[in-house]
Design a protein around this motif. Structure first.
Motif, PDB file in Angstrom:
ATOM      1  N   ALA A  37       0.810  -1.225   0.000  1.00 44.94           N
ATOM      2  CA  ALA A  37       0.000   0.000   0.000  1.00 44.94           C
ATOM      3  C   ALA A  37       0.839   1.269   0.000  1.00 44.94           C
ATOM      4  O   ALA A  37       0.396   2.304  -0.489  1.00 44.94           O
ATOM      5  CB  ALA A  37      -0.938  -0.001   1.209  1.00 44.94           C
ATOM      6  N   ALA A  64      -0.008   6.002   2.263  1.00 48.80           N
ATOM      7  CA  ALA A  64      -0.780   5.234   1.285  1.00 48.80           C
ATOM      8  C   ALA A  64      -1.738   6.219   0.621  1.00 48.80           C
ATOM      9  O   ALA A  64      -1.740   7.411   0.962  1.00 48.80           O
ATOM     10  CB  ALA A  64      -1.528   4.110   1.976  1.00 48.80           C
ATOM     11  N   TYR A  65      -2.540   5.726  -0.301  1.00 41.30           N
ATOM     12  CA  TYR A  65      -3.412   6.641  -1.048  1.00 41.30           C
ATOM     13  C   TYR A  65      -4.810   6.081  -1.167  1.00 41.30           C
ATOM     14  O   TYR A  65      -4.983   4.870  -1.340  1.00 41.30           O
ATOM     15  CB  TYR A  65      -2.849   6.859  -2.453  1.00 41.30           C
ATOM     16  N   GLN A 107      -6.369  -1.791  -2.320  1.00 39.42           N
ATOM     17  CA  GLN A 107      -6.857  -0.424  -2.540  1.00 39.42           C
ATOM     18  C   GLN A 107      -8.323  -0.317  -2.117  1.00 39.42           C
ATOM     19  O   GLN A 107      -8.747   0.691  -1.534  1.00 39.42           O
ATOM     20  CB  GLN A 107      -6.715  -0.061  -4.023  1.00 39.42           C
ATOM     21  N   GLN A 108      -9.086  -1.353  -2.400  1.00 38.58           N
ATOM     22  CA  GLN A 108     -10.511  -1.348  -2.061  1.00 38.58           C
ATOM     23  C   GLN A 108     -10.697  -1.211  -0.551  1.00 38.58           C
ATOM     24  O   GLN A 108     -11.605  -0.510  -0.092  1.00 38.58           O
ATOM     25  CB  GLN A 108     -11.167  -2.647  -2.562  1.00 38.58           C
ATOM     26  N   PRO A 132      -3.213   0.687  -8.743  1.00 37.85           N
ATOM     27  CA  PRO A 132      -3.824   0.191  -7.511  1.00 37.85           C
ATOM     28  C   PRO A 132      -5.340   0.408  -7.541  1.00 37.85           C
ATOM     29  O   PRO A 132      -5.801   1.517  -7.814  1.00 37.85           O
ATOM     30  CB  PRO A 132      -3.164   1.032  -6.422  1.00 37.85           C
ATOM     31  N   GLY A 133      -6.071  -0.652  -7.306  1.00 41.23           N
ATOM     32  CA  GLY A 133      -7.533  -0.549  -7.319  1.00 41.23           C
ATOM     33  C   GLY A 133      -8.157  -1.035  -8.615  1.00 41.23           C
ATOM     34  O   GLY A 133      -9.361  -1.242  -8.696  1.00 41.23           O
ATOM     35  N   PHE A 169      -4.979  10.025  -6.675  1.00 40.90           N
ATOM     36  CA  PHE A 169      -4.546   9.299  -5.479  1.00 40.90           C
ATOM     37  C   PHE A 169      -4.262  10.307  -4.371  1.00 40.90           C
ATOM     38  O   PHE A 169      -3.374  11.135  -4.499  1.00 40.90           O
ATOM     39  CB  PHE A 169      -3.324   8.433  -5.800  1.00 40.90           C
ATOM     40  N   ARG A 213      -8.021   6.128  -3.685  1.00 35.90           N
ATOM     41  CA  ARG A 213      -8.183   6.383  -5.117  1.00 35.90           C
ATOM     42  C   ARG A 213      -9.557   6.987  -5.352  1.00 35.90           C
ATOM     43  O   ARG A 213     -10.554   6.453  -4.893  1.00 35.90           O
ATOM     44  CB  ARG A 213      -8.058   5.055  -5.865  1.00 35.90           C
ATOM     45  N   ARG A 222       2.322  -4.490  -7.915  1.00 34.96           N
ATOM     46  CA  ARG A 222       3.000  -3.179  -7.899  1.00 34.96           C
ATOM     47  C   ARG A 222       4.451  -3.309  -8.332  1.00 34.96           C
ATOM     48  O   ARG A 222       4.987  -2.432  -9.015  1.00 34.96           O
ATOM     49  CB  ARG A 222       2.881  -2.537  -6.513  1.00 34.96           C
ATOM     50  N   ASN A 232      -9.904   2.402   0.452  1.00 36.34           N
ATOM     51  CA  ASN A 232     -11.021   3.264   0.039  1.00 36.34           C
ATOM     52  C   ASN A 232     -12.238   3.088   0.940  1.00 36.34           C
ATOM     53  O   ASN A 232     -12.873   4.065   1.327  1.00 36.34           O
ATOM     54  CB  ASN A 232     -11.397   2.960  -1.415  1.00 36.34           C
ATOM     55  N   GLU A 257      -1.154  -7.985  -4.427  1.00 38.85           N
ATOM     56  CA  GLU A 257      -1.005  -6.545  -4.678  1.00 38.85           C
ATOM     57  C   GLU A 257       0.476  -6.165  -4.737  1.00 38.85           C
ATOM     58  O   GLU A 257       0.888  -5.383  -5.600  1.00 38.85           O
ATOM     59  CB  GLU A 257      -1.729  -5.747  -3.581  1.00 38.85           C
TER      60      GLU A 257
END
Ligand code: GDP
Ligand code: MG
Length: 389
Positions: free
Chosen positions: A21, A43-44, A298-299, A261-262, A67, A46, A249, A302, A245
């Protein structure tokens, strides 16, 4: 900045999740990206960048995906009885104190026991781990209250709301208010004036729920037996494969695949350059992604930010006609704000002086003035007009 904490027993995949992440692949690497230390990183979340719909080009998104940074903490592994100081005990709990929300990573494959020792796939019930983190956190809060309880109950002596205020004062650091305590008291039908410290465990459980929203992440879904998956699905677990993941990446960073990501799938850039092992590894990941609509990492981030914490993304601009700042930079900033925030809150988030001198705001899409108490919506582009320079 919002802070998310990864909590869970040893070996459930926290560090793998953290590494994946916080690793910006090449395409997002031109973002301010820092790993502060091995356990604190950025982390980010999205979200959709408004530039696409407005037919603008902004230098801050990738194909219309924005992001937005959040802090991520990889919390020390938790073992049963951490609240009594077992394992890394209090270090774990102190890390959690800083978090706005918790991603509780569990091993959905059931392959590790409650202390993280490998036991073979399907031999441990991950639901036990869900309960145990809540118990540890509850007992941590209870331990803090215990230190103050005699004083609080003696001093308040049943006077008005003194006892509720006394409890709230102990937990201001967790954002607990007197009203929260009163609501819980009513909900649980507690008699605080006559309660002993042991009667207050359910109250402590509620304090945990209020102050630390939690998303349960069923990691290692790639190895999870179907029976465990269906059981966990009824508990609203968000499934993930952190290892997948991380592999994606890395592969995207090496230009082997195209993947953001996502994304729910990836594209192989040049099939002929892949070894047989790489091909079968990617095929396995593709299978997991089809089942879970992505790797879930990513999910999960989020969901924590947009669902648990109820945040929206707001874009402040200085020039509402060109959606940019004074230098012509289009949509230069994206702020995460709580749903229910107003332009006045946004002004304060930009700068305290801008907030103090707030005059009015303009919705850059409609060019209409909006009132200071207007409720902002996700994706709003707002110009603040302030007496402050
Ligand atoms: N199959 C599978 N293994 C994983 C996954 N994530 C982590 N692991 C493995 O689980 C073990 C523990 O991972 P680690 O991230 O160190 O766990 P931590 O102790 O919670 O930080 C390592 O062998 C990882 O490779 C995953 O999504 N799937
Ligand atoms: Mg670790």
């Amino acid at each position: 900045m919002i802070t998310l904490a990864l909590a869970g027993k040893p070996n459930c995949g926290k560090s793998t999740f953290f590494k994946a992440a916080t690793m910006a692949n090449v395409e997002i690497a031109n973002y301010p990206f820092t790993t502060i230390n091995p356990n604190f990183g950025v982390a980010y979340v999205r979200s959709k960048c408004p530039c696409h719909d407005l037919h603008l080009t902004c230098g801050h998104c990738v194909d219309g995906n924005r992001f937005v940074a959040v802090n991520l903490i990889d919390v020390a592994g938790l073992v049963p009885d951490a609240h009594k100081g077992k394992g890394l005990g209090n270090q774990f709990l102190d890390n959690l104190r800083q978090a706005d929300a918790i991603l509780h990573i569990i091993d959905a494959s059931g392959g590790t026991d409650s202390e993280g020792n490998p036991v073979g796939i399907g031999n441990h019930d991950p639901e036990e781990d869900i309960r145990f983190l809540i118990i540890e956190m509850t007992m941590w809060v209870h331990g803090i209250l215990d230190k103050h309880w005699t004083r609080i109950s003696r001093m308040s002596q049943g006077k008005g709301t003194a006892i509720q205020q006394g409890i709230a004062d102990v937990f201001t650091g967790l954002g607990i208010t007197m009203e929260d305590v009163r609501d819980v008291e009513l909900k649980l039908k507690l008699d605080l004036v006559h309660a002993t410290i042991d009667d207050l465990i359910p109250l402590c459980a509620e304090i945990v729920k209020i102050s630390k929203p939690m998303l349960i992440v069923g990691n290692k879904v790639d190895e999870a037996p179907g029976m465990l998956r269906s059981k966990l699905a009824t508990q609203k677990v968000a499934f993930a494969s952190a290892a997948s993941e991380l592999a994606l990446r890395n592969a995207a960073g090496a230009h082997v695949i195209r993947y953001l990501p996502g994304d729910t799938e990836f594209k192989i850039v040049n099939e002929v350059t892949l070894t047989a092992i790489q091909k079968s590894g990617l095929a396995k990941i593709a299978g997991v992604m089809t089942q879970c609509k992505g790797t879930g990492v990513q999910q999960a981030i989020n969901r924590a930010v947009f669902e648990l914490l109820d945040m929206i993304v707001i874009y402040p601009v200085e020039d509402e006609n060109h959606f940019c700042n004074k230098k012509g930079d289009v949509l230069p900033d994206a702020f995460l704000m709580r749903k229910g925030s107003t332009p006045h809150d946004l002004a304060f988030q930009v700068h305290t002086d801008i907030g103090k001198g707030f005059l009015y705001a303009v919705d850059a899409r409609t060019k209409m003035r909006i009132k200071e108490n207007h409720l902002l919506k996700d994706g709003d582009i707002i110009k603040i007009v302030s007496a402050a320079k």
